[in-house]
Write a protein that holds these residues in place. Structure first.
Motif, PDB file in Angstrom:
ATOM      1  N   LEU A 169      34.660  42.156  30.432  1.00  0.00           N
ATOM      2  CA  LEU A 169      35.035  42.762  29.159  1.00  0.00           C
ATOM      3  C   LEU A 169      35.251  41.685  28.109  1.00  0.00           C
ATOM      4  CD1 LEU A 169      37.717  45.370  30.330  1.00  0.00           C
ATOM      5  CD2 LEU A 169      35.414  45.889  29.520  1.00  0.00           C
ATOM      6  N   GLU A 170      34.799  41.971  26.892  1.00  0.00           N
ATOM      7  CA  GLU A 170      35.170  41.173  25.731  1.00  0.00           C
ATOM      8  C   GLU A 170      36.305  41.926  25.039  1.00  0.00           C
ATOM      9  OE1 GLU A 170      33.844  38.177  25.066  1.00  0.00           O
ATOM     10  OE2 GLU A 170      32.609  38.438  26.865  1.00  0.00           O
ATOM     11  N   VAL A 171      37.429  41.243  24.877  1.00  0.00           N
ATOM     12  CA  VAL A 171      38.643  41.911  24.420  1.00  0.00           C
ATOM     13  C   VAL A 171      39.265  41.116  23.276  1.00  0.00           C
ATOM     14  CG1 VAL A 171      41.015  42.491  25.080  1.00  0.00           C
ATOM     15  CG2 VAL A 171      39.129  43.036  26.623  1.00  0.00           C
ATOM     16  N   MET A 172      39.780  41.841  22.300  1.00  0.00           N
ATOM     17  CA  MET A 172      40.506  41.251  21.183  1.00  0.00           C
ATOM     18  C   MET A 172      41.976  41.617  21.337  1.00  0.00           C
ATOM     19  SD  MET A 172      39.238  39.613  18.427  1.00  0.00           S
ATOM     20  CE  MET A 172      37.667  40.445  18.207  1.00  0.00           C
ATOM     21  N   THR A 173      42.846  40.633  21.364  1.00  0.00           N
ATOM     22  CA  THR A 173      44.275  40.921  21.450  1.00  0.00           C
ATOM     23  C   THR A 173      44.860  41.137  20.066  1.00  0.00           C
ATOM     24  OG1 THR A 173      45.029  38.637  21.284  1.00  0.00           O
ATOM     25  CG2 THR A 173      44.399  39.441  23.478  1.00  0.00           C
ATOM     26  N   HIS A 174      46.022  41.742  20.038  1.00  0.00           N
ATOM     27  CA  HIS A 174      46.677  42.004  18.761  1.00  0.00           C
ATOM     28  C   HIS A 174      46.997  40.706  18.031  1.00  0.00           C
ATOM     29  CE1 HIS A 174      50.089  43.175  16.081  1.00  0.00           C
ATOM     30  NE2 HIS A 174      49.304  44.216  15.868  1.00  0.00           N
ATOM     31  N   GLY A 175      47.255  39.646  18.789  1.00  0.00           N
ATOM     32  CA  GLY A 175      47.566  38.370  18.172  1.00  0.00           C
ATOM     33  C   GLY A 175      46.363  37.597  17.691  1.00  0.00           C
ATOM     34  N   GLY A 176      45.161  38.135  17.883  1.00  0.00           N
ATOM     35  CA  GLY A 176      43.952  37.491  17.383  1.00  0.00           C
ATOM     36  C   GLY A 176      43.140  36.762  18.432  1.00  0.00           C
ATOM     37  N   GLY A 177      43.589  36.775  19.685  1.00  0.00           N
ATOM     38  CA  GLY A 177      42.831  36.103  20.733  1.00  0.00           C
ATOM     39  C   GLY A 177      41.586  36.863  21.110  1.00  0.00           C
ATOM     40  N   ARG A 178      40.507  36.112  21.398  1.00  0.00           N
ATOM     41  CA  ARG A 178      39.264  36.707  21.883  1.00  0.00           C
ATOM     42  C   ARG A 178      39.087  36.265  23.326  1.00  0.00           C
ATOM     43  NH1 ARG A 178      34.821  37.464  17.208  1.00  0.00           N
ATOM     44  NH2 ARG A 178      36.177  37.387  15.382  1.00  0.00           N
ATOM     45  N   LEU A 179      39.144  37.213  24.240  1.00  0.00           N
ATOM     46  CA  LEU A 179      39.152  36.911  25.661  1.00  0.00           C
ATOM     47  C   LEU A 179      37.944  37.534  26.344  1.00  0.00           C
ATOM     48  CD1 LEU A 179      42.911  37.709  26.413  1.00  0.00           C
ATOM     49  CD2 LEU A 179      41.918  35.502  25.746  1.00  0.00           C
ATOM     50  N   THR A 180      37.404  36.826  27.339  1.00  0.00           N
ATOM     51  CA  THR A 180      36.396  37.382  28.237  1.00  0.00           C
ATOM     52  C   THR A 180      37.064  37.585  29.590  1.00  0.00           C
ATOM     53  OG1 THR A 180      34.597  36.252  27.087  1.00  0.00           O
ATOM     54  CG2 THR A 180      34.163  37.022  29.330  1.00  0.00           C
ATOM     55  N   LEU A 181      37.225  38.837  29.985  1.00  0.00           N
ATOM     56  CA  LEU A 181      37.949  39.155  31.207  1.00  0.00           C
ATOM     57  C   LEU A 181      36.988  39.252  32.375  1.00  0.00           C
ATOM     58  CD1 LEU A 181      40.392  41.947  29.913  1.00  0.00           C
ATOM     59  CD2 LEU A 181      40.512  39.462  29.609  1.00  0.00           C
ATOM     60  N   GLY A 182      37.411  38.728  33.518  1.00  0.00           N
ATOM     61  CA  GLY A 182      36.608  38.806  34.722  1.00  0.00           C
ATOM     62  C   GLY A 182      37.491  38.708  35.944  1.00  0.00           C
ATOM     63  N   LYS A 183      36.921  38.283  37.045  1.00  0.00           N
ATOM     64  CA  LYS A 183      37.674  38.100  38.286  1.00  0.00           C
ATOM     65  C   LYS A 183      38.212  36.677  38.341  1.00  0.00           C
ATOM     66  CE  LYS A 183      35.290  41.615  40.998  1.00  0.00           C
ATOM     67  NZ  LYS A 183      34.582  41.927  42.262  1.00  0.00           N
ATOM     68  N   ASP A 184      38.946  36.407  39.430  1.00  0.00           N
ATOM     69  CA  ASP A 184      39.515  35.076  39.658  1.00  0.00           C
ATOM     70  C   ASP A 184      40.391  34.633  38.496  1.00  0.00           C
ATOM     71  OD1 ASP A 184      38.138  34.872  42.121  1.00  0.00           O
ATOM     72  OD2 ASP A 184      36.322  34.216  41.070  1.00  0.00           O
ATOM     73  N   GLY A 185      41.058  35.565  37.881  1.00  0.00           N
ATOM     74  CA  GLY A 185      41.995  35.250  36.816  1.00  0.00           C
ATOM     75  C   GLY A 185      41.369  34.963  35.477  1.00  0.00           C
ATOM     76  N   ARG A 186      40.045  35.117  35.364  1.00  0.00           N
ATOM     77  CA  ARG A 186      39.371  34.761  34.113  1.00  0.00           C
ATOM     78  C   ARG A 186      39.839  35.659  32.977  1.00  0.00           C
ATOM     79  NH1 ARG A 186      33.589  35.617  32.179  1.00  0.00           N
ATOM     80  NH2 ARG A 186      33.420  37.002  33.961  1.00  0.00           N
ATOM     81  N   GLY A 187      40.269  35.023  31.883  1.00  0.00           N
ATOM     82  CA  GLY A 187      40.676  35.738  30.692  1.00  0.00           C
ATOM     83  C   GLY A 187      42.114  36.192  30.671  1.00  0.00           C
ATOM     84  N   ALA A 188      42.880  35.928  31.724  1.00  0.00           N
ATOM     85  CA  ALA A 188      44.276  36.372  31.744  1.00  0.00           C
ATOM     86  C   ALA A 188      45.076  35.644  30.668  1.00  0.00           C
ATOM     87  CB  ALA A 188      44.887  36.119  33.108  1.00  0.00           C
ATOM     88  N   PRO A 189      45.896  36.338  29.909  1.00  0.00           N
ATOM     89  CA  PRO A 189      46.721  35.657  28.909  1.00  0.00           C
ATOM     90  C   PRO A 189      47.737  34.741  29.584  1.00  0.00           C
ATOM     91  CG  PRO A 189      47.384  37.941  29.126  1.00  0.00           C
ATOM     92  CD  PRO A 189      46.143  37.795  29.930  1.00  0.00           C
ATOM     93  N   PRO A 190      48.180  33.703  28.908  1.00  0.00           N
ATOM     94  CA  PRO A 190      49.137  32.765  29.503  1.00  0.00           C
ATOM     95  C   PRO A 190      50.372  33.466  30.054  1.00  0.00           C
ATOM     96  CG  PRO A 190      48.338  31.925  27.409  1.00  0.00           C
ATOM     97  CD  PRO A 190      47.828  33.332  27.535  1.00  0.00           C
ATOM     98  N   GLY A 191      50.745  33.106  31.251  1.00  0.00           N
ATOM     99  CA  GLY A 191      51.950  33.637  31.866  1.00  0.00           C
ATOM    100  C   GLY A 191      51.725  34.850  32.729  1.00  0.00           C
ATOM    101  N   LEU A 192      50.578  35.526  32.616  1.00  0.00           N
ATOM    102  CA  LEU A 192      50.368  36.760  33.370  1.00  0.00           C
ATOM    103  C   LEU A 192      50.310  36.497  34.872  1.00  0.00           C
ATOM    104  CD1 LEU A 192      49.832  39.790  33.448  1.00  0.00           C
ATOM    105  CD2 LEU A 192      47.394  39.314  33.140  1.00  0.00           C
ATOM    106  N   LEU A 193      49.509  35.525  35.302  1.00  0.00           N
ATOM    107  CA  LEU A 193      49.377  35.276  36.732  1.00  0.00           C
ATOM    108  C   LEU A 193      50.677  34.724  37.307  1.00  0.00           C
ATOM    109  CD1 LEU A 193      45.737  33.856  36.896  1.00  0.00           C
ATOM    110  CD2 LEU A 193      46.532  36.212  37.187  1.00  0.00           C
ATOM    111  N   ASP A 194      51.412  33.930  36.527  1.00  0.00           N
ATOM    112  CA  ASP A 194      52.720  33.453  36.987  1.00  0.00           C
ATOM    113  C   ASP A 194      53.665  34.623  37.207  1.00  0.00           C
ATOM    114  OD1 ASP A 194      51.879  30.832  36.886  1.00  0.00           O
ATOM    115  OD2 ASP A 194      52.713  30.463  34.878  1.00  0.00           O
TER     116      ASP A 194
END
Length: 942
Positions: A169-194
């Motif tokens: 997925l190509e995703v736009m966050t409310h804060g303006g980030g452009r993320l490409t989401l995938g497996k193996d943690g790809r695209g996770a915002p900082p702190g999510l996996l922690d």
């Protein structure tokens, strides 16, 4: 100027400066976005239709600066209220609706979020592929909406949910980030996996096991190491609360080589539910369940039983194995694609059909789609039915029995405070029941406002608190779809029925205001419009909709306000008076209704029977009430709206007037149109001069169009009916159904015309002059008006109901009054138009049988011809009129054989065909009469 108004004006100005797409903060745009397909209503500040991802980023930046929330929206068919919002609604269907690429070798497609699922399936089908999840709304739901709700559909037992079919997925966050989401943690915002790693035990134990349809809450267990840290899967189903999808890469699956539908009959609903899980070992593609109380009359076409499982398999061998393994009362194996489509249509319409409670009343969403482990479904349904009875409620479960997912609409009283309290009590009780069976509060449509408040019952406070922490990592400002999934508003707040509770005179129907009244009060019309549950079948597009009429103006324009649902929403808001504040004088409502062709298609095609033609007539009647309203009436209302009067008064003398250079402008007719010629001799005068010794078996209705504009049709009908051995008489006086008055919203005049007609048909004092004869009507629009509008506008006159019940179409008359008659064999193909009113009100099965008996082969076009009486003649309608004709009619005529007989029983349809193609279509009566009598010239001029 109020503070909110000023703030919204500044916001709109900033958005217009920042985005290339469409920014609309007008009353119509806001009203159209107040509701989705749920029980809820929230008023947005405005709407934006972004053109691309850059526009989405710009919208988020501007709204973030203004502190205004953003709600992404696709087709607005969400059941839980998650496609409504108080900030800016992103309409992703208008410009971000394309297929970027499709790779048959890799079996993937890259799509924009506003793409309608049906269009993706159409593009993939030539490659033998499809997108697995297929909700019943596939002809209008969007990929972005499906991703937001983790939509499923009938084939999920084979192909899974949307989450199982999204690669990245190509995703736009409310804060303006452009993320490409995938497996193996790809695209996770900082702190999510922690955060996940700090809560491993909770995430491994907090989700109920054995649930193929667990849609509720955030799927945080997908982020566990053993599950591949799948950020995509954890995002799907987040209901627009974490980010805005701007592009998706989805998986495609092979179509079955030989799809066969097996319908299994079981004694009752719970027996079918108990049997469903045992069929999964045989690899079915679907296991759908419905009971007799929802199927209704269609049960006659199904195997013996009180409930049925619809199981699609690949190949006849698989079908035989399934039938042998099933413990069913009866079974049917359907290989014919048309037969399969007819059966699946019953299932697809269930979301609307379920809103009609047997014996009267309406049912609503609110406990729409819970899911339990499939093996528990039978036990759950037994307990659920008992719970309904304990609360004095009625509902009809149906749905994805193979996945343990049940849809149901319940006859909640959502109009009164006491009823709303009962709605809350039931929701709490059924949530506890679902959890006791190890289930999920949502099994398909997401939580939204309807269920989010109840999530602690399912997950416990600790896991729900973790959902809140995840929301804050993705969206620290809380600007994306606030109030959904986490920190929800109460489930009984913001109901769309608030303000429409109304009891008293005039609340019961179109004519309930009494003879000569102006019709429905405003709030009562709002209640009528509130019947629209928002499933948006009126927005359907693509193959599979060709046998429907609804909604021709939406098909022509692609605009929500020109759909049946859009118009219903505007009427709803007009009645509430918050967004649309000028009531019957509303220009927003008038503009939306202006392109309604009054085709009546929604009366039959809408699953809940919304009748926009009737609502339009009521609105126009009140909109033009009073001196000011009369002066604002379009000139066409005085000319074409009162056409029967002018034809009776001037007859063929109108021909000379209509040849004047300024005639069209004076008559309020579009300059592109050619006005029809009045016949030299009326049908009634021809009939009066002929002698017949036959005892009359029927009364032939001399409608205005047949009498003055197409008398050859009347003469042909008499010839055919008499050949069938039937004696024909005409009414002893001038009659008119009132159609043109109704369609232009002149209901007082329509009632007067109708009463005069009833006086002719039965006598002013009730002395019946027709002697109970059937009344055969050649013009479908007039027959439909007599069957429906007449008794609805004169409900207190028993003569109206009697006349309505006596009406027969030409084909019905031959079939019922002369069953042994055989038509002449014409033996050639046919093409042309089934009248939209015929489709919606009268039905065309007798016509199809008559054509078949006469050797006229091939179906006639569906849809609407686009002329629709006065509609296509009015200024400003020509382009839409042509677009409606191009939807189905003109393509069918272009591909018809040169030898085809062109048929159209409606005068408008024949006029449109001749004007746009130069070819003359005929009423079926003309074609049959020509074959019966050597020398009968069906092609003579009027």
């Amino acid at each position: 100027m109020g503070t909110d108004e000023g703030t919204h004006r500044e916001l709109a100005a900033d958005l217009r400066s920042a985005v290339a797409g469409d920014v609309d903060f007008g009353a119509s745009a806001r009203a159209l976005a107040t509701m989705d397909a749920s029980n809820y209503r929230r008023v947005p500040a405005g709407t934006v239709a972004p053109r691309d991802a850059d526009d989405v980023a710009a919208v988020l930046e501007v709204c973030r600066a203004h502190g205004v929330p953003v709600v992404p929206r696709g087709a607005g068919t969400s059941i839980g209220g998650q496609a409504t919002g108080t900030g800016v609604v992103l309409d992703l269907t208008r410009h971000m609706a394309g297929i970027v690429s499709l790779d048959p070798r890799e079996r993937t497609a890259v799509v924009r979020p506003g793409l309608v699922l049906g269009r993706l399936r159409d593009a993939a089908r030539p490659h033998g592929l499809t997108f697995g999840p297929d909700p019943s709304t596939h002809s209008r739901c969007t990929l972005g909406g499906m991703i937001g709700n983790n939509a499923c559909g009938a084939h999920s037992v084979a192909w899974g949910t949307t989450a199982d079919n999204v690669r990245s997925l190509e995703v736009m966050t409310h804060g303006g980030g452009r993320l490409t989401l995938g497996k193996d943690g790809r695209g996770a915002p900082p702190g999510l996996l922690d955060l996940v790693d700090r809560n491993l035990a909770l995430l491994r134990t907090g989700y109920p096991p054995g649930l193929p349809r667990r849609i509720s809450g955030y799927a945080l267990d997908a982020l566990l190491p053993e599950n591949g840290r799948d950020v995509v899967r954890s995002f799907v189903g987040s209901e627009g609360t974490l980010g805005v999808v701007t592009e998706a890469t989805v998986r495609l699956v092979p179509l079955p080589a030989d799809p066969v539908l097996v319908v299994l009959g079981h004694p009752d609903e719970t027996a079918a539910a108990d049997a469903a899980a045992g069929l999964l070992a045989y690899g079915p593609l679907t296991v759908e369940g419905m009971a007799a109380d929802l199927v209704g009359p269609a049960a006659k076409d199904l195997p013996r039983g009180g409930a049925w499982l619809f199981c699609e398999v690949d190949g006849e061998d698989a079908a035989r194995d399934l039938v042998r393994a099933a413990d069913a009362l009866d079974a049917a194996v359907v290989r014919d694609p048309a037969g399969q489509r007819a059966l699946w249509r019953i299932r697809e319409d269930a979301a609307g059909t379920a809103t009609r409670v047997p014996g009267g009343g309406e049912a609503w969403p609110g406990w729409e789609d819970c899911a339990v482990p499939p093996a528990r479904l039978g036990a759950y349904l037994r307990d659920f039915r008992a719970l309904l009875a304990d609360h004095g409620l009625r509902g009809t479960p149906y749905g994805h029995f193979g996945d343990g997912c049940v849809h149901v609409r319940v006859d909640f009283d959502l109009w009164t405070p006491a009823g709303v309290r009962d709605f809350r009590r039931f929701s709490e009780a059924v949530a506890a029941l679902v959890v006791a069976h190890g289930g999920s509060l949502s099994g398909e449509h997401g939580d939204g406002k309807a269920r989010a408040e109840l999530l602690p019952k399912m997950y416990g406070d600790e896991l729900v608190a973790l959902f809140g922490e995840v929301k804050d990592l993705w969206d620290p400002d809380g600007g994306l779809n606030p109030g959904m999934l986490v920190r929800p508003e109460p489930l009984d707040s913001g109901l769309r029925f608030e303000g429409l509770g109304f009891e008293g005179p005039g609340s019961g129907g179109r004519g309930s205001g009494g003879p000569g009244s102006a019709g429905l009060p405003l709030v009562a019309l709002g209640r009528e419009a509130a019947r629209c549950v928002g499933v948006a079948k009126c927005r359907a597009e693509g193959p599979g909709t060709g046998d429907a009429v609804m909604c021709p103006s939406f098909r022509a324009t692609g605009e929500e306000k020109h759909s049946t649902r859009g118009r219903a929403r505007l009427l709803h808001e007009m009645a509430l008076g918050e967004v649309i504040t000028d009531g019957w004088r509303s220009e927003e409502v008038r503009e939306a209704l202006d392109l309604c062709l009054s085709c009546k298609g929604c009366r039959s095609d809408c699953p809940v029977g919304v009748d926009m033609a009737a609502y339009k007539a009521e609105f126009l009647d009140r909109h033009h009430a009073g001196i000011g309203g009369l002066l604002r009436r379009p000139r066409s209302h005085w000319t074409m709206g009162r056409l029967p009067h002018w034809l009776d008064l001037f007859g063929r003398g109108l021909n000379a007037a209509l040849r004047l250079p300024f005639a069209a402008r004076l008559a309020g007719v579009a300059p592109e149109r050619t006005l029809p010629r009045v016949a030299d001799r009326t049908f009634t005068s021809w009939f009066a001069d002929r002698a017949s010794a036959r005892t009359p078996d029927l009364t032939l209705w001399p409608d205005t169009f047949t009498d003055h504009l197409s008398p050859r049709t009347g003469r042909a009908a008499v010839r055919v009916l008499e050949d069938a051995g039937l004696g024909v008489r005409l009414p002893e006086g001038r009659v008119c159904c009132g159609l043109t008055y109704v369609s232009t919203g002149q209901l007082g005049a329509a009632r007067r015309v109708m009463r005069r007609t009833l006086d002719v048909m039965e006598g002013a004092e009730g002395v019946r002059t027709v002697a109970g004869l059937p009344v055969v009507v050649l013009e479908p629009s007039c027959a439909a008006t007599l069957r429906t509008d007449l008794p609805e506008l004169l409900p207190d006159d028993p003569r109206a109901a009697r006349l309505a019940a006596s009406v027969l179409t030409f084909a019905e008359a031959l079939e019922t009054l002369a069953p042994d008659w055989t038509p002449p064999l014409l033996d050639r193909p046919a093409a042309g138009q089934t009248h939209c009113h015929q489709h919606a009100v009268l039905g065309d099965a007798p016509d199809r049988r008559l054509r078949e008996a006469a050797g006229l082969t091939g179906p006639l076009a569906g849809g609407c011809c686009g002329l629709a009486g006065n509609f296509g003649f009015e200024p400003g309608h020509h382009e839409v009129s042509l677009a409606c004709a191009e939807d189905q009619l003109l393509p069918a005529l272009r591909t018809a054989p040169a030898t085809a007989e062109l048929l159209a029983d409606g005068f408008s349809c024949r006029t449109q065909i001749e004007e746009l193609t130069g070819r003359r279509a005929r009423h079926l009566a003309e074609t049959l009469a020509e074959a019966l009598e050597e020398g009968f010239d069906g092609r003579e001029t009027p």
